[in-house]
Design an enzyme around this catalytic site. Sequence first.
Site, PDB file in Angstrom:
ATOM      1  N   CYS A 155       0.809  -1.234   0.000  1.00 42.32           N
ATOM      2  CA  CYS A 155       0.000   0.000   0.000  1.00 42.32           C
ATOM      3  C   CYS A 155       0.837   1.276   0.000  1.00 42.32           C
ATOM      4  CB  CYS A 155      -0.957   0.014   1.178  1.00 42.32           C
ATOM      5  SG  CYS A 155      -2.303  -1.120   0.889  1.00 42.32           S
TER       6      CYS A 155
HETATM    7  N1  CO8 Z   1     -20.483  -9.798   6.066  1.00 45.95           N
HETATM    8  C1  CO8 Z   1     -21.097  -9.832   7.258  1.00 45.95           C
HETATM    9  N2  CO8 Z   1     -20.439  -9.990   8.419  1.00 45.95           N
HETATM   10  C2  CO8 Z   1     -19.098 -10.152   8.369  1.00 45.95           C
HETATM   11  C3  CO8 Z   1     -18.395 -10.145   7.161  1.00 45.95           C
HETATM   12  C4  CO8 Z   1     -19.136  -9.962   5.965  1.00 45.95           C
HETATM   13  N3  CO8 Z   1     -18.553  -9.918   4.758  1.00 45.95           N
HETATM   14  N4  CO8 Z   1     -17.075 -10.315   7.410  1.00 45.95           N
HETATM   15  C5  CO8 Z   1     -16.955 -10.426   8.740  1.00 45.95           C
HETATM   16  N5  CO8 Z   1     -18.180 -10.337   9.330  1.00 45.95           N
HETATM   17  C6  CO8 Z   1     -18.510 -10.430  10.748  1.00 45.95           C
HETATM   18  C7  CO8 Z   1     -17.459 -11.232  11.511  1.00 45.95           C
HETATM   19  O1  CO8 Z   1     -17.743 -12.599  11.457  1.00 45.95           O
HETATM   20  C8  CO8 Z   1     -17.612 -10.663  12.909  1.00 45.95           C
HETATM   21  O2  CO8 Z   1     -18.690 -11.276  13.550  1.00 45.95           O
HETATM   22  P1  CO8 Z   1     -18.607 -11.641  15.122  1.00 45.95           P
HETATM   23  O3  CO8 Z   1     -18.439 -10.306  15.820  1.00 45.95           O
HETATM   24  O4  CO8 Z   1     -19.925 -12.300  15.373  1.00 45.95           O
HETATM   25  O5  CO8 Z   1     -17.413 -12.531  15.277  1.00 45.95           O
HETATM   26  C9  CO8 Z   1     -17.995  -9.209  12.676  1.00 45.95           C
HETATM   27  O6  CO8 Z   1     -18.499  -9.134  11.334  1.00 45.95           O
HETATM   28  C10 CO8 Z   1     -16.834  -8.259  12.831  1.00 45.95           C
HETATM   29  O7  CO8 Z   1     -15.724  -8.734  12.043  1.00 45.95           O
HETATM   30  P2  CO8 Z   1     -14.332  -8.021  12.033  1.00 45.95           P
HETATM   31  O8  CO8 Z   1     -13.877  -7.791  13.430  1.00 45.95           O
HETATM   32  O9  CO8 Z   1     -13.408  -8.752  11.107  1.00 45.95           O
HETATM   33  O10 CO8 Z   1     -14.763  -6.645  11.336  1.00 45.95           O
HETATM   34  P3  CO8 Z   1     -14.086  -5.240  11.403  1.00 45.95           P
HETATM   35  O11 CO8 Z   1     -15.049  -4.302  11.983  1.00 45.95           O
HETATM   36  O12 CO8 Z   1     -12.704  -5.290  11.975  1.00 45.95           O
HETATM   37  O13 CO8 Z   1     -13.934  -4.874   9.861  1.00 45.95           O
HETATM   38  C11 CO8 Z   1     -12.215  -4.790   8.184  1.00 45.95           C
HETATM   39  C12 CO8 Z   1     -13.136  -5.664   9.009  1.00 45.95           C
HETATM   40  C13 CO8 Z   1     -13.077  -3.949   7.251  1.00 45.95           C
HETATM   41  C14 CO8 Z   1     -11.304  -5.686   7.369  1.00 45.95           C
HETATM   42  C15 CO8 Z   1     -11.412  -3.859   9.105  1.00 45.95           C
HETATM   43  O14 CO8 Z   1     -10.826  -4.587  10.150  1.00 45.95           O
HETATM   44  C16 CO8 Z   1     -10.294  -3.126   8.384  1.00 45.95           C
HETATM   45  O15 CO8 Z   1     -10.472  -2.533   7.344  1.00 45.95           O
HETATM   46  N6  CO8 Z   1      -9.128  -3.092   8.982  1.00 45.95           N
HETATM   47  C17 CO8 Z   1      -7.988  -2.385   8.402  1.00 45.95           C
HETATM   48  C18 CO8 Z   1      -7.411  -3.228   7.386  1.00 45.95           C
HETATM   49  C19 CO8 Z   1      -6.431  -2.522   6.515  1.00 45.95           C
HETATM   50  O16 CO8 Z   1      -6.254  -1.339   6.471  1.00 45.95           O
HETATM   51  N7  CO8 Z   1      -5.780  -3.305   5.783  1.00 45.95           N
HETATM   52  C20 CO8 Z   1      -4.900  -2.803   4.843  1.00 45.95           C
HETATM   53  C21 CO8 Z   1      -4.818  -3.862   3.873  1.00 45.95           C
HETATM   54  S1  CO8 Z   1      -4.428  -3.314   2.380  1.00 45.95           S
HETATM   55  C22 CO8 Z   1      -2.730  -3.321   2.160  1.00 45.95           C
HETATM   56  O17 CO8 Z   1      -1.934  -3.113   2.952  1.00 45.95           O
HETATM   57  C23 CO8 Z   1      -2.292  -3.597   0.810  1.00 45.95           C
HETATM   58  C24 CO8 Z   1      -2.046  -4.993   0.546  1.00 45.95           C
HETATM   59  C25 CO8 Z   1      -2.077  -5.056  -0.924  1.00 45.95           C
HETATM   60  C26 CO8 Z   1      -3.081  -6.012  -1.396  1.00 45.95           C
HETATM   61  C27 CO8 Z   1      -3.471  -5.722  -2.795  1.00 45.95           C
HETATM   62  C28 CO8 Z   1      -3.979  -6.917  -3.505  1.00 45.95           C
HETATM   63  C29 CO8 Z   1      -5.167  -7.603  -3.006  1.00 45.95           C
END
Ligand code: CO8
Length: 371
Positions: A155
């Site tokens: 990123c």
């Molecule tokens: N639909 C419905 N519910 C869901 C889903 C879904 N799709 N996914 C998860 N849930 C549920 C989970 O099961 C969980 O349920 P429970 O509480 O009952 O266990 C609940 O929702 C909460 O889940 P999370 O804790 O995982 O959810 P978050 O609120 O943390 O949100 C995110 C998830 C959006 C992923 C968030 O954590 C986030 O964005 N974090 C930051 C991540 C970030 O910035 N990453 C950077 C990555 S990109 C990067 O560096 C580049 C890499 C290059 C890659 C390029 C090629 C691909």
Amino acid sequence: MNAVIRSTGLWHPEETVSNDELVECFNAYVEKFNAEHADAIERGVVEPLNASSTAFIEKASGIKSRYTIDKAGVLDVERMRPSVAPRPNEEISLMAEAGLAAAKQALENAGRDAKDVDAVICSATSMQRTYPCIAIEIQQALGIEGFGYDMSVACSSGTFGMISAINMIKTGMAKSVLVVTPEITTPQLNFRDRDSHFIFGDVAVAVLIEAEDVAGDDGWNILSNRMITQYSNNIRSNFGFLNASETPEPAFEERYFVQEGRKVFKEVCPMVIELILTELGKMKLSPADMKRMWLHQANINMNMMIAKKVYDRDFEPHEAPVVLDEFANIAGAGSLVAFHRHHDGFESGDKGLICSFGAGYSAGTIFLEKR
Ligand code: CO8
């Protein structure tokens, strides 16, 4: 010689996929999987899959839509990944084509020609091949003399690429450098993974950086730049050239992007806030001196938190513009697309910050001042 950001250019595919479309396909896959494994699920041998939801995606990430190089493939429940026709070596490659379109727009926006440019850096999360460099292919397609090379810092690819160009100009190696960041991310994403199927989109952005003596009065002075990295497995892709030699060969799904999103959130936000405040302090500036922050576009909640802590107050949307609702996470292109789309309204002397953060971990800051 000081470097100046002269212009930017943007390319994105025509096709978009909305959250509703993505979720409909994902949930059809879940239903199919659970039906096919009904007996094993009943016996407790296989875990049933859970449905995804648009409401979760929008609330957790702020993403509403994404561009993709192949909507039909992504939304085909039997496939769930883009379909790309192989191209003969004589034809321009997909990444170079995307980067070229953005680069041409950057040149046009500056009223520049290929002969004005000395070097091309292609900096992106992944390259579609190892060699020849995508940068050299773009260089050739534009007819630029000089040199080009590829680099990659997930990123932070865009900002680290820009800082490399800035240093080239500072040391006198070049007068004008095109930094191109084509992020073709949808083929790197597991669209069957509920935690991440909504995160990424495809785009290419380009930035033209020139020495101040050729840049004229236009553009943006660079006040400071900084790169930091800190090793973490919390965002990882094991895709690589060794895969085919690994025994047993890893399954396709094991090579895709994976992350511990919560941990990333918790660890990266403080790192970025401290970095920005430290760099401001070094320049004897305060957050109030910054008119706008063009932040990496991974997650709306992350950006809200970083902007609020840095400004130390509630802030207006134009002070930390969002493009992830339209583009989703576009990896190394995120902060640059935010800059490209939202740099109007600056008077000479107004200051702002381009800031990336992500896998590595990595973070990059480039403080700017309108000329
Ligand atoms: N639909 C419905 N519910 C869901 C889903 C879904 N799709 N996914 C998860 N849930 C549920 C989970 O099961 C969980 O349920 P429970 O509480 O009952 O266990 C609940 O929702 C909460 O889940 P999370 O804790 O995982 O959810 P978050 O609120 O943390 O949100 C995110 C998830 C959006 C992923 C968030 O954590 C986030 O964005 N974090 C930051 C991540 C970030 O910035 N990453 C950077 C990555 S990109 C990067 O560096 C580049 C890499 C290059 C890659 C390029 C090629 C691909």
